[in-house]
Design a protein around this motif. Structure first.
Motif, PDB file in Angstrom:
ATOM      1  N   UNK A 105      -1.229   1.146   2.946  1.00  0.00           N
ATOM      2  CA  UNK A 105      -2.793   1.614   3.098  1.00  0.00           C
ATOM      3  C   UNK A 105      -3.732   1.657   2.340  1.00  0.00           C
ATOM      4  N   UNK A 106      -4.580   0.182   4.018  1.00  0.00           N
ATOM      5  CA  UNK A 106      -5.092   0.300   2.217  1.00  0.00           C
ATOM      6  C   UNK A 106      -6.932   0.942   2.278  1.00  0.00           C
ATOM      7  N   UNK A 107      -7.947   0.232   0.964  1.00  0.00           N
ATOM      8  CA  UNK A 107      -8.565   0.931   0.524  1.00  0.00           C
ATOM      9  C   UNK A 107      -8.595   1.950  -1.028  1.00  0.00           C
ATOM     10  N   UNK A 108      -9.394   2.114  -1.571  1.00  0.00           N
ATOM     11  CA  UNK A 108      -9.566   3.035  -2.680  1.00  0.00           C
ATOM     12  C   UNK A 108      -9.226   4.167  -2.903  1.00  0.00           C
ATOM     13  N   UNK A 109      -8.491   4.308  -3.745  1.00  0.00           N
ATOM     14  CA  UNK A 109      -7.187   5.648  -3.923  1.00  0.00           C
ATOM     15  C   UNK A 109      -7.785   5.728  -4.987  1.00  0.00           C
ATOM     16  N   UNK A 110      -6.703   7.097  -5.931  1.00  0.00           N
ATOM     17  CA  UNK A 110      -6.281   7.159  -7.369  1.00  0.00           C
ATOM     18  C   UNK A 110      -4.854   7.907  -7.223  1.00  0.00           C
ATOM     19  N   UNK A 111      -4.409   7.718  -9.289  1.00  0.00           N
ATOM     20  CA  UNK A 111      -3.194   7.919  -9.275  1.00  0.00           C
ATOM     21  C   UNK A 111      -3.572   9.112 -10.701  1.00  0.00           C
ATOM     22  N   UNK A 112      -2.940   9.582 -11.144  1.00  0.00           N
ATOM     23  CA  UNK A 112      -3.391  10.931 -12.012  1.00  0.00           C
ATOM     24  C   UNK A 112      -1.805  11.143 -12.317  1.00  0.00           C
TER      25      UNK A 112
END
Length: 384
Positions: free
Chosen positions: A178-185
């Protein structure tokens, strides 16, 4: 020490910065007077907390760095460690502001940071992310937004049965599909572990990605410092049910430290640049982010490309918790220094002092040799 000046991304080089400022440093700033605080925002008592920090051998956090996973075989090792986080260490503009205990992420042999390192790869390439908790003291997991992955790689212990206890390691396979800007936590005791600093950006460049002239990553977050102080051993009471944020940051710093060229996140541009900013909200409140004197378009949201027909010029984008907005604009204003800030005005404060908090700025390279820029550098604590 980072090679580039400004927010994580493609800022100018250190040599260019020195040339643009005329070699600004302590000597050049000797005649400037920084505004002093009406009320300090020290987190912790003058005695017990300072003594606790002096007795501690914990590291201090560094600014978040970009980890190009594509260039290292798409294998990344992540650790979490306790650290001290200086939000704004100077006695200017409501400072100093400190979170005396955070749980910082460290990638490979890098420095621990809050937010965590920006993990970047290319569409179509799976990443193996190993959570190394061998030196840890409590369970953790890793959950990545914006990736369609196998069930057991989702990072949620209550639905997968997998958590990484102290003394253990676990490897997650994260598809870059899934291209794009994401977040992890961390998704173990999420309400507490994110608020202790366990979050970061996951960026997947689409095939044929064309970077802008300047590209930056910026994570905003609200903090209730009582949690961090309690975890550092202070005698304070905290409950997530009564969470009341009192610290507001851009890439982990509050203004004026946000404008520090190395420790902060100024948006450095040159006139005529196309500029792309990837915003991520790592906190629990909405933040309407406003850019002064520039009109931008929102081109991506949560990894989805916004069709050109749906785009329009704007100067504020309201970003909800865990949302990601990518904006683009042209640096077409008169060269100067223009604010970028949350428009909830109490989020732009350090304690009772205004301005501060969730505020940074668009800084034109052409304006870096001015007296006002020199003053801002003193407020931010830059010594050259």
């Amino acid at each position: 020490m980072r090679d580039r000046i400004g927010a994580p991304g493609t800022g100018i080089s250190r040599r260019e910065f020195v040339a643009a400022t005329g070699g600004i440093g302590t000597a050049a700033l000797a005649g400037c007077t920084a505004p002093t605080p009406n009320q300090s925002t020290r987190t912790g008592s003058e005695g017990s907390q300072n003594q606790l920090n002096q007795d501690s051998d914990l590291p201090k956090t560094s600014p978040p760095e970009i980890v190009n996973a594509h260039e290292q075989g798409n294998q990344v090792t992540m650790k979490s460690m306790p650290a001290v986080h200086d939000v704004h260490p100077e006695e200017t503009m409501g400072g100093p502001v400190q979170l005396p205990r955070v749980w910082a992420f460290q990638a490979d042999d890098g420095e621990p940071s809050v937010p965590g390192p920006i993990i970047r790869t290319v569409e179509g390439e799976d990443i193996e992310v190993t959570l190394d908790n061998t030196d840890g003291k409590r369970p953790h997991t890793l959950h990545f937004h914006g990736a369609q992955k196998k069930w057991m790689d989702d990072g949620v212990p209550t639905t997968t049965g997998i958590r990484v206890d102290a003394g253990e390691k676990h490897t997650y396979t994260i598809p870059a599909n899934v291209p794009g800007t994401h977040v992890y936590h961390c998704h173990y005791q999420t309400h507490r572990h994110i608020d202790m600093g366990m979050y970061g950006i996951f960026r997947v460049d689409p095939e044929g990605y064309e970077p802008a002239d300047k590209e930056y990553f910026m994570t905003v977050k609200d903090w209730d410092s009582r949690l961090n102080r309690m975890m550092a051993g202070e005698d304070v009471s905290y409950s997530p049910r009564t969470r009341s944020p009192d610290v507001f940051t851009v890439n982990g710093k509050s203004a004026p430290r946000t404008l520090h060229p190395e420790d902060g996140s100024p948006i450095i541009v040159e006139q005529g640049d196309t500029v792309r900013i990837h915003y991520v909200n790592g906190g629990y409140m909405n933040h309407p982010l406003h850019l002064h004197n520039h009109r931008f378009q929102r081109v991506e949201k949560d990894g989805g490309t916004i069709p050109e027909a749906a785009r329009h010029d704007m100067d504020i984008t309201n970003i909800a918790p865990a949302e990601r907005h990518t904006i683009e604009f042209e640096a077409d204003s008169e060269p100067g220094i223009y604010l970028m800030h949350c428009h909830k005005v109490n989020h732009v404060m350090n304690g009772s002092y205004y301005p501060g908090g969730m505020l940074s700025g668009v800084v034109y390279k052409e304006a870096m040799d001015t007296d006002i820029f020199a003053k801002l550098m003193e407020y931010a604590g830059y010594e050259g």
